[in-house]
Structure formats: structure tokens, C-alpha cells
Design an enzyme around this catalytic site. Structure first.
Site, PDB file in Angstrom:
ATOM      1  N   ASP A   1       4.909   1.101   6.635  1.00 55.63           N
ATOM      2  CA  ASP A   1       4.263  -0.089   6.060  1.00 55.63           C
ATOM      3  C   ASP A   1       2.767  -0.076   6.362  1.00 55.63           C
ATOM      4  O   ASP A   1       2.347   0.429   7.397  1.00 55.63           O
ATOM      5  CB  ASP A   1       4.922  -1.342   6.667  1.00 55.63           C
ATOM      6  CG  ASP A   1       4.553  -2.596   5.902  1.00 55.63           C
ATOM      7  OD1 ASP A   1       4.067  -2.496   4.753  1.00 55.63           O
ATOM      8  OD2 ASP A   1       4.736  -3.700   6.458  1.00 55.63           O
TER       9      ASP A   1
ATOM     10  N   LEU B   1      15.865  20.278  10.666  1.00 55.00           N
ATOM     11  CA  LEU B   1      15.777  18.842  10.408  1.00 55.00           C
ATOM     12  C   LEU B   1      16.263  18.479   8.999  1.00 55.00           C
ATOM     13  O   LEU B   1      15.971  19.197   8.050  1.00 55.00           O
ATOM     14  CB  LEU B   1      14.297  18.439  10.560  1.00 55.00           C
ATOM     15  CG  LEU B   1      13.891  17.034  10.141  1.00 55.00           C
ATOM     16  CD1 LEU B   1      14.457  15.995  11.096  1.00 55.00           C
ATOM     17  CD2 LEU B   1      12.361  16.921  10.085  1.00 55.00           C
TER      18      LEU B   1
ATOM     19  N   HIS C   1      -1.730   5.185  -0.117  1.00 56.00           N
ATOM     20  CA  HIS C   1      -0.462   5.918  -0.250  1.00 56.00           C
ATOM     21  C   HIS C   1      -0.686   7.423  -0.044  1.00 56.00           C
ATOM     22  O   HIS C   1       0.125   8.098   0.581  1.00 56.00           O
ATOM     23  CB  HIS C   1       0.162   5.665  -1.624  1.00 56.00           C
ATOM     24  CG  HIS C   1       0.554   4.228  -1.846  1.00 56.00           C
ATOM     25  ND1 HIS C   1       1.200   3.480  -0.888  1.00 56.00           N
ATOM     26  CD2 HIS C   1       0.391   3.398  -2.910  1.00 56.00           C
ATOM     27  CE1 HIS C   1       1.400   2.259  -1.349  1.00 56.00           C
ATOM     28  NE2 HIS C   1       0.921   2.170  -2.575  1.00 56.00           N
TER      29      HIS C   1
HETATM   30  C1  FPP Z   1       4.142   0.620   2.347  1.00 59.40           C
HETATM   31  O1  FPP Z   1       2.812   0.274   2.288  1.00 59.40           O
HETATM   32  C2  FPP Z   1       4.426   1.889   1.789  1.00 59.40           C
HETATM   33  C3  FPP Z   1       5.099   2.134   0.610  1.00 59.40           C
HETATM   34  C4  FPP Z   1       5.616   1.104  -0.274  1.00 59.40           C
HETATM   35  C5  FPP Z   1       5.366   3.459   0.109  1.00 59.40           C
HETATM   36  C6  FPP Z   1       5.466   4.564   1.098  1.00 59.40           C
HETATM   37  C7  FPP Z   1       4.888   5.730   0.477  1.00 59.40           C
HETATM   38  C8  FPP Z   1       4.181   6.675   1.090  1.00 59.40           C
HETATM   39  C9  FPP Z   1       3.946   6.754   2.517  1.00 59.40           C
HETATM   40  C10 FPP Z   1       3.539   7.684   0.240  1.00 59.40           C
HETATM   41  C11 FPP Z   1       4.155   8.992   0.155  1.00 59.40           C
HETATM   42  C12 FPP Z   1       5.570   9.116   0.460  1.00 59.40           C
HETATM   43  C13 FPP Z   1       6.177  10.304   0.480  1.00 59.40           C
HETATM   44  C14 FPP Z   1       7.583  10.405   0.872  1.00 59.40           C
HETATM   45  C15 FPP Z   1       5.450  11.501   0.138  1.00 59.40           C
HETATM   46  P1  FPP Z   1       2.400  -0.991   1.441  1.00 59.40           P
HETATM   47  O2  FPP Z   1       1.915  -0.533   0.121  1.00 59.40           O
HETATM   48  O3  FPP Z   1       3.545  -1.947   1.375  1.00 59.40           O
HETATM   49  O4  FPP Z   1       1.237  -1.571   2.310  1.00 59.40           O
HETATM   50  P2  FPP Z   1       0.811  -3.092   2.487  1.00 59.40           P
HETATM   51  O5  FPP Z   1       1.992  -3.824   3.049  1.00 59.40           O
HETATM   52  O6  FPP Z   1      -0.335  -3.033   3.430  1.00 59.40           O
HETATM   53  O7  FPP Z   1       0.414  -3.586   1.123  1.00 59.40           O
END
Ligand code: FPP
Length: 239
Positions: A19, A130, A36
Site C-alpha cells: 500500500d 520460492l 506503481h
Molecule cells: C497500492 O498503492 C498498490 C496497488 C493497488 C497496486 C500494487 C501494484 C504494484 C506494487 C505495482 C506492480 C506490481 C507487480 C506485481 C509488478 P495505492 O495505489 O493504493 O496507494 P495509495 O493508497 O497511496 O493511493
């Protein structure tokens, strides 16, 4: 900090709620998609350190069923990022003996991304180090509902008698039926919520919440979370 030889207790299965990509980007005057992208680098580091420390399963909450409510442009950029990540990193996963798996309502994923996901799963299927499990279009409640439907189907077909239904049998009808339950659940960016992630499976998991945003969460942070896990006494309700 532990190294592979240290006598810390390394969890067999770590699950992570990644997050804070958006907040990380906003604080730096960047776009959410930059957050991201930076988060993908944290994914790479965490996979690497899990492999080094001998963690057997790593489940990452990469896209929730609720995430479909985000703006179409953000969804598209996340799907493209995922597709590229999988395409670029599959050779590295093979080098490191990492097997890729995915859980969730995968049929909701755009066809091009889904094809790459299936390709990467197939190409890494013989690896035995893994296991990296991506939770995609995943919801814990949805998984439980799908599990109930699966059991009902088997009951109707006469393969399961209702007297046989217990937690063990139920676990075998979840997306995670091939994996042990997580021992350690990590959440970044400080929120104290489980957000519909692995609701059934985290019953006995230790939880570590860090204030760091996901793009800042790197190898040393994962090591630290494992040390914290190691310190806790796990009693499963016994004395
Ligand atoms: C949360 O941050 C994250 C996500 C919804 C997506 C997770 C994705 C990645 C880490 C990118 C790549 C993933 C892979 C597997 C290559 P948020 O957007 O909810 O952040 P915020 O709460 O600060 O808005």
C-alpha cells in the site's frame, strides 16, 4: 540483520498488502503510475530477499476486486505495468528458481495481460525454489463465496457429505488450496486494516505494519519484519 545462516525463524509463507504507491508519488509531485512503477522495484527486491532467506511462499496483493473501481486510465497503466513486469522478469524468475502462481478472479483481467500471466506461470512451472503468488482481481470475501459454491457443487454431485465439511475441507476449496496459510502478514503505509485480503488464511498470521510506503519498502525492511516475526511467540491460542 539476519543472513541466511542466522538462527532466526524464517516464515514459510509471507503475505504482503502493498500500500502507498499513490501517496509516495503525490509527496514527490509525481504521477500515481510513477508510484506503481517504483513499487514494482520493491516487488523485485522482496522476491530476491525471500529467495535468499529461504522463504517458501510469498503472496502479494497486487490488484483487489475493489481496485476495478479506480479510474480506467490507472487500471490500464497497472495492467500494462504488470504485463511488462512479467515479460521482463520471467527470465530472472527462472534464473532464481522462482515459480509464479496467481490467485483471484483471473478471468476479469484484460486478455493481453492474462495471456502474459499464463505464459509466465507456464514458463516457471518447473521451478522449485520460492513460489511467488500474485493476488489479482482478488477479494477474500469473493474467494470464500467461490469456495462455498464449489463445496455446494460437490455436495449436489454426491462427492461430499455435509457432515464432512470442516475447516480442512473448506481450505481445499479456496484459491490457496495448494499453499500453506501465511505465517506473516505485512502491510505498508501504516493502515491497520486487512482490506479483504486472505480473510480465511490469516487467522493465525502474525501481522507487521510499517509506516513506509510500498515503493520505500526494500530488502532491509523485509528482513526487519522477519526479525520482528521471529521475536514473537506464536501460541495458536494455547498457553
Ligand atoms: C497500492 O498503492 C498498490 C496497488 C493497488 C497496486 C500494487 C501494484 C504494484 C506494487 C505495482 C506492480 C506490481 C507487480 C506485481 C509488478 P495505492 O495505489 O493504493 O496507494 P495509495 O493508497 O497511496 O493511493
Amino acid at each position: 540483520m539476519p543472513t541466511p545462516g542466522d538462527s532466526i525463524s524464517v516464515p514459510k509463507h509471507i503475505a504482503i498488502i502493498m500500500d502507498g504507491n499513490g501517496r509516495w508519488a503525490k509527496e514527490r509531485g509525481l504521477k500515481r503510475s510513477d508510484g506503481h512503477r517504483a513499487g514494482a522495484e520493491s516487488v523485485r527486491e522482496c522476491v530476491e530477499i525471500c529467495k535468499e532467506l529461504g522463504v517458501e511462499f510469498l503472496t502479494l496483493y497486487a490488484f483487489s476486486v475493489e481496485n476495478w473501481k479506480r479510474p480506467k486510465t490507472e487500471i490500464a497503466s497497472l495492467m500494462t505495468l504488470l504485463e511488462r513486469f512479467l515479460k521482463d522478469k520471467t527470465p530472472e524468475l527462472n534464473e532464481k528458481d522462482v515459480r509464479l502462481q496467481a490467485i483471484g478472479r483471473l478471468n476479469d483481467i484484460p486478455p493481453k495481460t492474462l495471456r502474459q500471466l499464463h505464459r509466465s506461470i507456464e514458463e516457471t512451472s518447473d521451478n522449485s525454489g520460492l513460489t511467488l503468488i500474485l493476488a489479482l482481481s482478488y477479494g477474500g470475501r469473493e474467494e470464500i463465496i467461490d469456495g462455498i459454491k464449489s463445496i455446494l457443487h460437490h455436495v449436489e454431485e454426491g462427492h461430499i457429505d455435509r457432515a464432512m465439511i470442516d475447516p480442512d475441507l473448506f481450505s481445499k476449496h479456496l484459491y490457496t488450496r495448494y499453499y500453506p496459510d501465511p505465517d506473516l502478514l505485512i502491510r505498508t503505509s501504516g493502515e491497520m486494516r486487512v482490506s479483504n485480503f486472505l480473510l480465511w488464511q490469516i487467522s493465525y498470521a502474525e501481522m507487521v505494519v510499517t509506516k513506509k510506503y510500498w515503493p520505500e519498502f526494500r530488502k532491509d525492511d523485509l528482513r526487519e519484519a522477519i526479525v520482528e516475526y521471529s521475536r514473537r511467540q506464536r501460541r495458536y491460542g494455547a498457553i
